[in-house]
Design a protein around this motif. Structure first.
Motif, PDB file in Angstrom:
ATOM      1  N   ILE A 100       0.843  -1.195   0.000  1.00  0.00           N
ATOM      2  CA  ILE A 100       0.000   0.000   0.000  1.00  0.00           C
ATOM      3  C   ILE A 100       0.880   1.248   0.000  1.00  0.00           C
ATOM      4  CG2 ILE A 100      -1.683   1.321   1.340  1.00  0.00           C
ATOM      5  CD1 ILE A 100      -2.800  -1.339   2.339  1.00  0.00           C
ATOM      6  N   GLY A 101       0.555   2.185  -0.892  1.00  0.00           N
ATOM      7  CA  GLY A 101       1.288   3.444  -0.968  1.00  0.00           C
ATOM      8  C   GLY A 101       2.576   3.376  -1.761  1.00  0.00           C
ATOM      9  N   GLN A 102       2.877   2.250  -2.364  1.00  0.00           N
ATOM     10  CA  GLN A 102       4.158   2.076  -3.046  1.00  0.00           C
ATOM     11  C   GLN A 102       4.251   2.944  -4.306  1.00  0.00           C
ATOM     12  OE1 GLN A 102       7.187  -1.298  -3.152  1.00  0.00           O
ATOM     13  NE2 GLN A 102       5.551  -2.030  -4.479  1.00  0.00           N
ATOM     14  N   THR A 103       5.422   3.536  -4.509  1.00  0.00           N
ATOM     15  CA  THR A 103       5.726   4.312  -5.705  1.00  0.00           C
ATOM     16  C   THR A 103       6.631   3.503  -6.614  1.00  0.00           C
ATOM     17  OG1 THR A 103       7.698   5.323  -4.741  1.00  0.00           O
ATOM     18  CG2 THR A 103       5.579   6.455  -4.364  1.00  0.00           C
ATOM     19  N   SER A 104       6.891   4.038  -7.795  1.00  0.00           N
ATOM     20  CA  SER A 104       7.771   3.327  -8.723  1.00  0.00           C
ATOM     21  C   SER A 104       9.201   3.262  -8.190  1.00  0.00           C
ATOM     22  CB  SER A 104       7.739   3.993 -10.106  1.00  0.00           C
ATOM     23  OG  SER A 104       8.238   5.318 -10.044  1.00  0.00           O
ATOM     24  N   ASP A 105       9.634   4.272  -7.429  1.00  0.00           N
ATOM     25  CA  ASP A 105      10.958   4.214  -6.792  1.00  0.00           C
ATOM     26  C   ASP A 105      11.055   3.007  -5.870  1.00  0.00           C
ATOM     27  OD1 ASP A 105      12.081   6.504  -7.941  1.00  0.00           O
ATOM     28  OD2 ASP A 105      11.250   7.817  -6.413  1.00  0.00           O
ATOM     29  N   GLN A 106      10.005   2.790  -5.093  1.00  0.00           N
ATOM     30  CA  GLN A 106      10.004   1.694  -4.117  1.00  0.00           C
ATOM     31  C   GLN A 106       9.874   0.340  -4.800  1.00  0.00           C
ATOM     32  OE1 GLN A 106       6.741   3.446  -1.974  1.00  0.00           O
ATOM     33  NE2 GLN A 106       8.047   4.122  -0.292  1.00  0.00           N
ATOM     34  N   LEU A 107       9.081   0.271  -5.858  1.00  0.00           N
ATOM     35  CA  LEU A 107       8.982  -0.996  -6.597  1.00  0.00           C
ATOM     36  C   LEU A 107      10.306  -1.318  -7.277  1.00  0.00           C
ATOM     37  CD1 LEU A 107       7.343  -3.394  -7.534  1.00  0.00           C
ATOM     38  CD2 LEU A 107       6.454  -2.013  -9.424  1.00  0.00           C
ATOM     39  N   ARG A 108      10.992  -0.307  -7.731  1.00  0.00           N
ATOM     40  CA  ARG A 108      12.321  -0.504  -8.330  1.00  0.00           C
ATOM     41  C   ARG A 108      13.247  -1.192  -7.332  1.00  0.00           C
ATOM     42  NH1 ARG A 108      15.654   3.394 -12.138  1.00  0.00           N
ATOM     43  NH2 ARG A 108      17.744   2.491 -11.954  1.00  0.00           N
ATOM     44  N   SER A 109      13.193  -0.761  -6.083  1.00  0.00           N
ATOM     45  CA  SER A 109      14.006  -1.389  -5.039  1.00  0.00           C
ATOM     46  C   SER A 109      13.514  -2.790  -4.719  1.00  0.00           C
ATOM     47  CB  SER A 109      13.999  -0.531  -3.769  1.00  0.00           C
ATOM     48  OG  SER A 109      14.560   0.742  -4.011  1.00  0.00           O
ATOM     49  N   LYS A 152       9.119  16.212 -14.798  1.00  0.00           N
ATOM     50  CA  LYS A 152      10.246  15.582 -14.115  1.00  0.00           C
ATOM     51  C   LYS A 152       9.803  14.298 -13.424  1.00  0.00           C
ATOM     52  CE  LYS A 152      12.535  20.003 -13.127  1.00  0.00           C
ATOM     53  NZ  LYS A 152      12.992  20.918 -12.046  1.00  0.00           N
ATOM     54  N   ILE A 153       8.612  14.353 -12.821  1.00  0.00           N
ATOM     55  CA  ILE A 153       8.082  13.181 -12.117  1.00  0.00           C
ATOM     56  C   ILE A 153       7.825  12.039 -13.101  1.00  0.00           C
ATOM     57  CG2 ILE A 153       6.097  12.304 -10.818  1.00  0.00           C
ATOM     58  CD1 ILE A 153       5.922  15.090  -9.516  1.00  0.00           C
ATOM     59  N   GLU A 154       7.267  12.379 -14.263  1.00  0.00           N
ATOM     60  CA  GLU A 154       6.993  11.325 -15.243  1.00  0.00           C
ATOM     61  C   GLU A 154       8.284  10.722 -15.788  1.00  0.00           C
ATOM     62  OE1 GLU A 154       4.619  10.296 -19.370  1.00  0.00           O
ATOM     63  OE2 GLU A 154       5.344  12.325 -19.008  1.00  0.00           O
ATOM     64  N   LYS A 155       9.282  11.552 -16.029  1.00  0.00           N
ATOM     65  CA  LYS A 155      10.555  11.026 -16.525  1.00  0.00           C
ATOM     66  C   LYS A 155      11.153  10.028 -15.540  1.00  0.00           C
ATOM     67  CE  LYS A 155      15.140  12.325 -18.228  1.00  0.00           C
ATOM     68  NZ  LYS A 155      15.791  11.244 -17.464  1.00  0.00           N
ATOM     69  N   ASN A 156      11.120  10.369 -14.261  1.00  0.00           N
ATOM     70  CA  ASN A 156      11.623   9.455 -13.236  1.00  0.00           C
ATOM     71  C   ASN A 156      10.797   8.172 -13.202  1.00  0.00           C
ATOM     72  OD1 ASN A 156      13.265   8.912 -10.686  1.00  0.00           O
ATOM     73  ND2 ASN A 156      11.172   8.832  -9.875  1.00  0.00           N
ATOM     74  N   TYR A 157       9.482   8.323 -13.332  1.00  0.00           N
ATOM     75  CA  TYR A 157       8.579   7.168 -13.341  1.00  0.00           C
ATOM     76  C   TYR A 157       8.881   6.240 -14.513  1.00  0.00           C
ATOM     77  CZ  TYR A 157       4.274   4.779 -14.843  1.00  0.00           C
ATOM     78  OH  TYR A 157       3.370   3.865 -15.290  1.00  0.00           O
ATOM     79  N   LEU A 158       9.075   6.800 -15.703  1.00  0.00           N
ATOM     80  CA  LEU A 158       9.346   5.972 -16.882  1.00  0.00           C
ATOM     81  C   LEU A 158      10.711   5.296 -16.783  1.00  0.00           C
ATOM     82  CD1 LEU A 158       7.925   8.285 -19.690  1.00  0.00           C
ATOM     83  CD2 LEU A 158       6.930   6.150 -18.829  1.00  0.00           C
ATOM     84  N   ASP A 159      11.692   5.987 -16.207  1.00  0.00           N
ATOM     85  CA  ASP A 159      13.000   5.359 -15.977  1.00  0.00           C
ATOM     86  C   ASP A 159      12.861   4.154 -15.041  1.00  0.00           C
ATOM     87  OD1 ASP A 159      14.272   7.200 -17.585  1.00  0.00           O
ATOM     88  OD2 ASP A 159      14.969   8.468 -15.936  1.00  0.00           O
ATOM     89  N   ASN A 160      12.065   4.339 -13.992  1.00  0.00           N
ATOM     90  CA  ASN A 160      11.830   3.241 -13.045  1.00  0.00           C
ATOM     91  C   ASN A 160      11.095   2.088 -13.719  1.00  0.00           C
ATOM     92  OD1 ASN A 160      13.077   4.535 -10.881  1.00  0.00           O
ATOM     93  ND2 ASN A 160      11.173   5.468 -10.164  1.00  0.00           N
ATOM     94  N   LEU A 161      10.099   2.425 -14.515  1.00  0.00           N
ATOM     95  CA  LEU A 161       9.299   1.395 -15.175  1.00  0.00           C
ATOM     96  C   LEU A 161      10.173   0.563 -16.113  1.00  0.00           C
ATOM     97  CD1 LEU A 161       6.325   0.529 -15.169  1.00  0.00           C
ATOM     98  CD2 LEU A 161       5.984   1.935 -17.208  1.00  0.00           C
ATOM     99  N   ASN A 162      11.042   1.225 -16.850  1.00  0.00           N
ATOM    100  CA  ASN A 162      11.955   0.512 -17.742  1.00  0.00           C
ATOM    101  C   ASN A 162      12.882  -0.413 -16.953  1.00  0.00           C
ATOM    102  OD1 ASN A 162      13.268   0.201 -20.484  1.00  0.00           O
ATOM    103  ND2 ASN A 162      15.008   0.997 -19.324  1.00  0.00           N
ATOM    104  N   ILE A 164      12.278  -1.728 -13.956  1.00  0.00           N
ATOM    105  CA  ILE A 164      11.453  -2.806 -13.392  1.00  0.00           C
ATOM    106  C   ILE A 164      11.213  -3.902 -14.434  1.00  0.00           C
ATOM    107  CG2 ILE A 164       9.131  -3.359 -12.552  1.00  0.00           C
ATOM    108  CD1 ILE A 164       9.207  -0.449 -11.290  1.00  0.00           C
ATOM    109  N   PHE A 165      10.878  -3.492 -15.644  1.00  0.00           N
ATOM    110  CA  PHE A 165      10.652  -4.471 -16.709  1.00  0.00           C
ATOM    111  C   PHE A 165      11.938  -5.226 -17.051  1.00  0.00           C
ATOM    112  CE2 PHE A 165       6.894  -1.824 -18.540  1.00  0.00           C
ATOM    113  CZ  PHE A 165       6.068  -2.347 -17.563  1.00  0.00           C
ATOM    114  N   GLN A 166      13.058  -4.526 -17.046  1.00  0.00           N
ATOM    115  CA  GLN A 166      14.333  -5.188 -17.296  1.00  0.00           C
ATOM    116  C   GLN A 166      14.612  -6.264 -16.255  1.00  0.00           C
ATOM    117  OE1 GLN A 166      17.346  -2.143 -17.403  1.00  0.00           O
ATOM    118  NE2 GLN A 166      16.870  -1.503 -19.490  1.00  0.00           N
ATOM    119  N   GLN A 167      14.347  -5.932 -14.995  1.00  0.00           N
ATOM    120  CA  GLN A 167      14.579  -6.894 -13.917  1.00  0.00           C
ATOM    121  C   GLN A 167      13.661  -8.102 -14.033  1.00  0.00           C
ATOM    122  OE1 GLN A 167      17.006  -6.861 -11.281  1.00  0.00           O
ATOM    123  NE2 GLN A 167      17.815  -5.461 -12.826  1.00  0.00           N
ATOM    124  N   ILE A 168      12.406  -7.864 -14.390  1.00  0.00           N
ATOM    125  CA  ILE A 168      11.458  -8.966 -14.567  1.00  0.00           C
ATOM    126  C   ILE A 168      11.943  -9.889 -15.682  1.00  0.00           C
ATOM    127  CG2 ILE A 168       9.134  -9.558 -15.361  1.00  0.00           C
ATOM    128  CD1 ILE A 168       8.115  -7.108 -13.838  1.00  0.00           C
TER     129      ILE A 168
END
Length: 258
Positions: A100-109, A152-162, A164-168
């Protein structure tokens, strides 16, 4: 004399026969002792033995993955499980790693944690919801959605998303991944129309990020809430209610085939 010879030949023949039987038995024993047991209904994919008698699902993400707002406690993940059980008699194993409350930064970790990687490796299906807390930030997104800060927030989000997908894909190149898109819970507010433009933009960029990777599918939800948003929201006017989660689950279920 002839009787003695016949008796001698008979005894020798019996001894040779006994030796042959013992030798045959020993050979058979050695053959089956060295031959590996056959694993029924299994196959090896990327050095991983998978049991095809069941389906393994791993869910990652935020409060939508946890089902916040659903009085039944199921959320879309639980509803999806019910839908899949209608399609197959195979056992389904579900691991819900949503926070609950997780952001893309936290999911990246989170996806870099050893146990999470182990769960990803076992999965046949991976579900992901992330981005709502990055964009809306507890309502702050309604204040600065027209500023350069949101870019800026979206750029950081998309970097995290990329990442996360790489790790998966690094840990599991075969699982089907379903990334759940964003809806706009604020459609009925004064800023609702402008906010919808931002949400659609984020969804488009997210779908493009998904398209870079094999077998990662973007699942749109914006249209499900667009016309009757309040009918599908919990009392907090942010998370889906039971009906809203069920709509999401049905859409994801329609994409899953065997």
């Amino acid at each position: 004399m002839n009787k003695i010879i016949i008796r001698f030949v008979t005894i020798v023949s019996a001894l040779f026969c006994l030796v042959w039987i013992v030798g045959l038995g020993w050979a058979v024993k050695e053959y089956y002792a060295e031959k590996p047991a056959k694993l029924p209904q299994t196959k090896i994919i990327n050095n991983k033995v998978e049991n095809k008698k069941g389906l393994t699902i791993v869910a990652l993400g935020d409060s939508l993955t946890r089902g916040t707002g659903d009085v039944t406690g199921k959320g879309y993940v639980g509803d999806l499980l019910d839908e899949l059980k209608k399609k197959t008699k195979q056992p389904i194993q579900l691991t819900n790693l949503g926070i609950i409350g997780q952001t893309s930064d936290q999911l990246r970790s989170q996806v870099q944690q050893m146990e999470v990687q182990r769960q990803i490796q076992k999965a046949d299906i991976i579900l992901v919801t992330i981005g709502g807390n990055d964009l809306f930030r507890g309502g702050q997104g309604l204040v600065d959605y027209q500023t350069t800060e949101i870019n800026k927030i979206e750029k950081n989000y998309l970097d995290n998303l990329n990442f996360i997908f790489q790790q998966i894909r690094k840990n599991n190149s075969n699982a089907n991944v379903f990334f759940i898109g964003l809806y706009n819970p604020f459609m009925d507010l004064n800023q609702g129309k402008a906010m919808s433009e931002v949400v659609r933009h984020w969804n488009y960029d997210s779908s493009e990020a998904c398209a870079v990777f094999p077998k990662i599918v973007f699942v749109p939800t914006y249209d499900l809430f667009e016309l009757k948003v309040n009918d599908y929201l919990y009392s907090d006017k942010f998370h889906p209610n039971s009906k809203g989660y069920r709509l999401i689950a049905e859409r994801v279920a329609s994409l899953i085939t065997w």
